[in-house]
Design a protein around this motif. Structure first.
Motif: not given
Length: 259
Positions: A200-225
């Motif tokens: 359901e989160l795929l409806m807007d690509k901007l949401n995916i970009i935002a989640l990627c960006d938010a995750s990169l504010f962690m050392f370990d972005a994969g598990p956070f995502f």
């Protein structure tokens, strides 16, 4: 050390703030560029922004500086006038260069290009790192998938996957997919993870970009995502706008650390 974030037409070298574009056009004035070379530059420029504005990017720079200092120390402290290359950090070094480089490999995850037929499973796996004097635990996100010839493969979804997914999504939105589609791993890996866990989160690509960006504010972005997607699903939460992603990710956020 030179883990490169790249498309088939351009390369950005993390920590060294250097973009390579495999084109003949003059890049001095971006306003005069046609869409194709501009799209290539734009993708790599996103990596530059990630490098200097996120924790994941800045940690790469820090580790690179520590490694250069380590090499400098080895050379200066050597009684000989020659030294062997490459210089490889060894366990138990006083500045923890070895263990930090091992952790960095886990944080970055896999980077090889691969097409897939289908995703079989996505799971979080505990990983232990040890250099003799200390033992550290971290998580990695494993994607089990079938490739185009029905072979089962595993792929570690980490910082590189998130950086490439974000850059490709930005590029595809701004330039409307004028470049040939790159391999799904790593360039569409974030979308593949979301599709498997919470489509359901795929409806807007901007949401995916935002989640990627938010995750990169962690050392370990994969598990956070991964964990944030599962939390969104458990709470049946969907953003009304991309900015909501940041509020969701950082509200009541707790940092775990080892001593």
């Amino acid at each position: 050390m030179r883990q490169e974030l790249n498309t088939t037409l351009g390369v950005y070298r993390p920590s060294f703030l250097k973009i390579f574009i495999e084109r003949s056009e003059d890049l001095a004035d971006l306003n005069k560029l046609d869409d194709i070379p501009f799209a290539i530059f734009f993708h790599e420029y996103i990596h530059f922004i990630q490098d200097i504005t996120t924790v994941a990017g800045l940690s790469n720079i820090s580790n690179t500086v520590d490694f250069i200092k380590y090499c400098n120390g080895v050379i200066l402290e050597s009684p000989e006038k020659t030294f062997n290359i490459p210089i490889i950090p060894t366990p138990n070094d006083k500045d923890n260069v070895y263990i930090n480089m091992e952790l960095r490999k886990s944080y970055l995850g896999d980077s090889y290009n691969s097409e897939i037929q289908s995703v079989k499973n996505i799971s979080k796996v505990k990983v232990c790192f040890e250099d003799g004097k200390q033992k550290l635990f971290t998580d990695k996100i494993n994607i089990t998938y079938l490739n185009v010839v029905d072979e089962e493969k595993n792929y570690c979804f980490g910082n590189i996957s998130i950086m490439e997914s974000m850059a490709f999504l930005c590029e595809s939105i701004v330039f409307n997919n004028i470049l040939p589609a790159p391999p799904k791993l790593p360039y569409s890996s974030a979308e593949l993870v979301i599709k498997q866990l919470y489509p359901e989160l795929l409806m807007d690509k901007l949401n995916i970009i935002a989640l990627c960006d938010a995750s990169l504010f962690m050392f370990d972005a994969g598990p956070f995502f991964y964990e944030k997607i599962l939390l969104m699903k458990a709470e049946k939460w969907l953003p009304q706008k991309p900015e909501d992603i940041y509020d969701f990710c950082y509200s009541n956020f707790k940092v775990e650390f080892q001593v």
